[in-house]
Design a protein around this motif. Structure first.
Motif, PDB file in Angstrom:
ATOM      1  N   ARG A 143       5.905 -10.057  -4.960  1.00  0.00           N
ATOM      2  CA  ARG A 143       4.509 -10.308  -5.356  1.00  0.00           C
ATOM      3  C   ARG A 143       3.716  -9.007  -5.399  1.00  0.00           C
ATOM      4  O   ARG A 143       2.885  -8.805  -6.293  1.00  0.00           O
ATOM      5  N   LEU A 144       3.959  -8.120  -4.437  1.00  0.00           N
ATOM      6  CA  LEU A 144       3.249  -6.843  -4.438  1.00  0.00           C
ATOM      7  C   LEU A 144       3.615  -6.018  -5.668  1.00  0.00           C
ATOM      8  O   LEU A 144       2.752  -5.377  -6.279  1.00  0.00           O
ATOM      9  N   HIS A 145       4.896  -6.027  -6.039  1.00  0.00           N
ATOM     10  CA  HIS A 145       5.314  -5.308  -7.245  1.00  0.00           C
ATOM     11  C   HIS A 145       4.629  -5.884  -8.485  1.00  0.00           C
ATOM     12  O   HIS A 145       4.297  -5.142  -9.422  1.00  0.00           O
ATOM     13  N   ALA A 146       4.407  -7.185  -8.499  1.00  0.00           N
ATOM     14  CA  ALA A 146       3.781  -7.812  -9.660  1.00  0.00           C
ATOM     15  C   ALA A 146       2.301  -7.453  -9.773  1.00  0.00           C
ATOM     16  O   ALA A 146       1.762  -7.362 -10.882  1.00  0.00           O
ATOM     17  N   HIS A 147       1.627  -7.224  -8.640  1.00  0.00           N
ATOM     18  CA  HIS A 147       0.176  -7.011  -8.660  1.00  0.00           C
ATOM     19  C   HIS A 147      -0.228  -5.546  -8.609  1.00  0.00           C
ATOM     20  O   HIS A 147      -1.283  -5.175  -9.139  1.00  0.00           O
ATOM     21  N   ASP A 148       0.552  -4.701  -7.966  1.00  0.00           N
ATOM     22  CA  ASP A 148       0.270  -3.255  -7.972  1.00  0.00           C
ATOM     23  C   ASP A 148       1.574  -2.512  -7.696  1.00  0.00           C
ATOM     24  O   ASP A 148       1.902  -2.218  -6.545  1.00  0.00           O
ATOM     25  N   PRO A 149       2.326  -2.221  -8.744  1.00  0.00           N
ATOM     26  CA  PRO A 149       3.651  -1.610  -8.552  1.00  0.00           C
ATOM     27  C   PRO A 149       3.612  -0.307  -7.769  1.00  0.00           C
ATOM     28  O   PRO A 149       4.554  -0.023  -7.007  1.00  0.00           O
ATOM     29  N   GLU A 150       2.566   0.485  -7.921  1.00  0.00           N
ATOM     30  CA  GLU A 150       2.544   1.789  -7.261  1.00  0.00           C
ATOM     31  C   GLU A 150       2.529   1.657  -5.739  1.00  0.00           C
ATOM     32  O   GLU A 150       3.323   2.286  -5.037  1.00  0.00           O
ATOM     33  N   SER A 151       1.625   0.839  -5.203  1.00  0.00           N
ATOM     34  CA  SER A 151       1.594   0.673  -3.745  1.00  0.00           C
ATOM     35  C   SER A 151       2.829  -0.070  -3.258  1.00  0.00           C
ATOM     36  O   SER A 151       3.342   0.196  -2.164  1.00  0.00           O
ATOM     37  N   ALA A 152       3.357  -1.003  -4.074  1.00  0.00           N
ATOM     38  CA  ALA A 152       4.561  -1.739  -3.683  1.00  0.00           C
ATOM     39  C   ALA A 152       5.742  -0.799  -3.521  1.00  0.00           C
ATOM     40  O   ALA A 152       6.528  -0.927  -2.566  1.00  0.00           O
ATOM     41  N   ARG A 153       5.894   0.140  -4.453  1.00  0.00           N
ATOM     42  CA  ARG A 153       7.003   1.089  -4.344  1.00  0.00           C
ATOM     43  C   ARG A 153       6.876   1.940  -3.082  1.00  0.00           C
ATOM     44  O   ARG A 153       7.869   2.198  -2.383  1.00  0.00           O
ATOM     45  N   ALA A 154       5.652   2.381  -2.778  1.00  0.00           N
ATOM     46  CA  ALA A 154       5.445   3.200  -1.582  1.00  0.00           C
ATOM     47  C   ALA A 154       5.746   2.410  -0.313  1.00  0.00           C
ATOM     48  O   ALA A 154       6.348   2.932   0.634  1.00  0.00           O
ATOM     49  N   ILE A 155       5.336   1.138  -0.274  1.00  0.00           N
ATOM     50  CA  ILE A 155       5.606   0.289   0.885  1.00  0.00           C
ATOM     51  C   ILE A 155       7.102   0.057   1.042  1.00  0.00           C
ATOM     52  O   ILE A 155       7.659   0.167   2.143  1.00  0.00           O
ATOM     53  N   GLU A 156       7.778  -0.238  -0.066  1.00  0.00           N
ATOM     54  CA  GLU A 156       9.224  -0.479  -0.007  1.00  0.00           C
ATOM     55  C   GLU A 156       9.967   0.767   0.465  1.00  0.00           C
ATOM     56  O   GLU A 156      10.883   0.693   1.294  1.00  0.00           O
ATOM     57  N   ASP A 157       9.566   1.939  -0.050  1.00  0.00           N
ATOM     58  CA  ASP A 157      10.239   3.184   0.333  1.00  0.00           C
ATOM     59  C   ASP A 157      10.040   3.511   1.812  1.00  0.00           C
ATOM     60  O   ASP A 157      10.905   4.150   2.434  1.00  0.00           O
ATOM     61  N   ALA A 158       8.907   3.086   2.378  1.00  0.00           N
ATOM     62  CA  ALA A 158       8.606   3.400   3.780  1.00  0.00           C
ATOM     63  C   ALA A 158       9.124   2.342   4.750  1.00  0.00           C
ATOM     64  O   ALA A 158       8.946   2.476   5.966  1.00  0.00           O
ATOM     65  N   SER A 159       9.772   1.316   4.240  1.00  0.00           N
ATOM     66  CA  SER A 159      10.231   0.206   5.070  1.00  0.00           C
ATOM     67  C   SER A 159      11.699   0.356   5.442  1.00  0.00           C
ATOM     68  O   SER A 159      12.467   1.017   4.745  1.00  0.00           O
ATOM     69  N   VAL A 160      12.081  -0.265   6.541  1.00  0.00           N
ATOM     70  CA  VAL A 160      13.481  -0.403   6.911  1.00  0.00           C
ATOM     71  C   VAL A 160      13.882  -1.862   6.695  1.00  0.00           C
ATOM     72  O   VAL A 160      13.033  -2.745   6.623  1.00  0.00           O
TER      73      VAL A 160
END
Length: 405
Positions: free
Chosen positions: A55-72
Motif C-alpha cells: 500500500r505504501l508503494h502504491a501511495h508514495d513509492p519514494e518513501s516506501a522504497r526508503a522504508i523497505e531498504d531500512a527494514s529487516v
C-alpha cells in the motif's frame, strides 16, 4: 483551492498524511507540529507486514522504497517454553526502528514542502488557525481531551503490566519466550528492527509482577532480573531501557482507547488519538498509516470537509472492527496463559497463533487444536482437489483439440 492544514503530532500518522496531501496538491499549506525535539522518540522498533508495504508503494513509492531498504525481515516464529522450543514458518514480517521510520517520513515531507516544527507543543487551548486541524498527538491527545465530551472518549486499562525494551541480541525470528518463576509466568516478545538491535517487550500477570518485586525495582534492578530470566534467548546480551538507572522502571498497563466520534468541526482524530489496539498484534503503526491513507483519500474525493471527515470515519471504523476484535482476544489469551501453557509446545504454539479467535476461549484447548488441524487438512484437500480439477480440465481440453485436428 489551497487548503491550510495543521497536523498536531509528528508521529508516523501525521507525517505520512502530510506527505499524501502534498502529493495530491502541492499548493496545500501544511505544517506538522511536534512537541518533542527532533530525533527523540519513544519505543524501539515497529513491525509491519507485506500488505502494508504494498500500500505504501502504491501511495508514495519514494518513501516506501526508503522504508523497505531500512527494514529487516524474518519469516519464522519461535516459541520457548521452559526448556522446550518449537519453530514455525510463517508470513514474511518486517521491522524498522521507530527513530529511522520517523527520520524517513520527516525528510520526505520536507522535500515536498511541508513545514515540520519540532519542540513545538500545541495544547488544548492553542489550536492552530487552519482549515483542517489533525489531532495525531497520540493516546494522551491534548486536542481530543479538550473536547472529550464531544468525542465520547473511553479508556479501559488492561490487566497485565508490560515494559518496552531494546536489546543488542538480534533475533533471527519473531521470538516468544515463556519463563516459569516461583511467582508465576513471565514472558517476552522479541523481534529485530535493525542489523544491530531488537525490540523486547516483557509482560506478566500482576501477581508475578508484585511477587518478583518489579513494582518496587529501579530500572537497573529490573533489567538485571529480566536479563537473568531471559538469558537463554538473549545469549548473554543486555537489555536496554530508557529511564535513568536509579529511576523506577517504566512498567505500564495497556490502555484500549475508543471514541464515539472522530471529528468536531474542522478537528479530526488520527492514529492513537482515535483508537488503540493491544501491542500483542503488532498493528499500531500499520493502523496509523492506514488512517492517513484513508483520510487523504476522503479529502480528495469530497469537496466539503464535513462529508470528507464522515467518509473517513466510516471507512476506518469498518476496517477496524476485525482488528479490534483480534486485539481484544489476543490480550485475553495472554491474561489466561495458564489455560494453554502446559500443552505440548507444538500445540501451545499453534494456539498462540490462533489467539485472535473468538471461539478459542470457549472451547477446551486440546479439542480446539484437533478441530483446527482437521480443518486445515480439509482445506489442503480442497486446494489439492481444485488443482487436480484444473489440471484434468486442461488435459481433457488438450485431448479434444488433438482429436479435432
Amino acid at each position: 483551492m489551497c487548503v491550510k492544514v495543521a497536523c498536531v503530532g509528528g508521529g508516523p500518522a501525521g507525517l505520512y498524511l502530510s506527505i499524501l496531501l502534498k502529493r495530491q496538491d502541492p499548493s496545500h499549506d501544511i505544517t506538522v507540529h511536534e512537541r518533542d525535539p527532533e530525533g527523540s522518540t519513544y519505543g524501539w522498533g515497529v513491525t509491519y507486514w507485506r500488505e502494508l508495504l504494498d500500500r505504501l508503494h502504491a501511495h508514495d513509492p519514494e518513501s516506501a522504497r526508503a522504508i523497505e531498504d531500512a527494514s529487516v525481515r524474518w519469516s519464522d516464529g519461535v516459541a520457548h517454553v521452559r526448556d522446550l522450543s518449537t519453530r514455525h514458518r510463517g508470513d514474511e514480517g518486517h521491522g524498522i526502528g521507530r527513530h529511522r521510520l520517523l527520520e524517513i517520513l520527516a525528510a520526505r515531507a520536507r522535500s515536498l514542502g511541508v513545514r515540520v516544527e519540532y519542540d513545538h507543543e500545541i495544547t488544548g487551548r492553542g489550536i492552530p488557525d487552519a482549515d483542517l486541524v489533525v489531532a495525531a498527538d497520540g493516546v494522551r491527545s491534548a486536542l481530543r481531551t479538550r473536547h472529550a465530551d464531544h468525542f465520547g472518549t473511553d479508556v479501559r486499562a488492561g490487566r497485565n503490566p508490560y515494559i518496552w525494551l531494546g536489546t543488542g541480541k538480534v533475533f533471527d525470528a519473531f521470538t516468544f519466550a515463556f519463563v516459569e518463576t516461583e511467582h508465576g509466568w513471565i514472558w517476552c516478545y522479541g523481534y529485530p528492527y535493525s542489523r544491530e538491535r531488537s525490540t523486547c517487550v516483557v509482560e506478566c500477570a500482576p501477581e508475578t509482577f508484585h511477587g518478583l518485586g518489579l513494582d518496587r525495582a529501579t530500572e537497573a534492578d529490573s533489567l538485571a532480573l529480566l536479563e537473568k530470566l531471559f538469558a537463554h534467548v538473549l545469549d548473554g546480551r543486555p537489555l536496554i531501557g530508557r529511564a535513568p538507572a536509579e529511576a523506577p522502571a517504566p512498567w505500564l498497563t495497556f490502555r484500549t482507547l475508543t471514541n464515539r466520534s472522530w471529528s468536531h468541526g474542522n478537528l479530526v482524530l488520527l492514529g492513537d488519538a482515535a483508537h488503540t489496539t493491544h501491542y500483542s498484534i503488532g498493528a499500531g503503526t500499520t493502523l496509523a498509516l492506514e488512517d492517513a491513507i484513508a483520510l487523504a483519500g476522503a479529502l480528495r474525493a469530497h469537496d466539503a470537509l464535513p462529508q470528507a471527515l464522515a467518509a473517513y470515519e466510516s471507512e476506518r471504523r469498518a476496517a477496524l472492527l476485525s482488528v479490534q476484535s483480534a486485539a481484544r482476544y489476543s490480550a485475553q489469551w495472554y491474561e489466561n496463559l495458564p489455560r494453554y501453557i502446559d500443552l505440548p509446545p507444538e500445540q501451545m504454539f499453534a494456539l498462540l497463533g490462533q489467539r485472535h479467535s473468538p471461539l478459542l476461549p470457549y472451547v477446551p484447548p486440546q479439542l480446539y487444536y484437533r478441530l483446527d488441524r482437521a480443518a486445515g487438512r480439509l482445506e489442503a484437500l480442497r486446494r489439492l482437489k481444485r488443482r487436480l480439477g484444473h489440471r484434468l480440465a486442461r488435459t481433457a481440453q488438450a485431448r479434444t483439440l488433438t482429436s479435432r485436428e
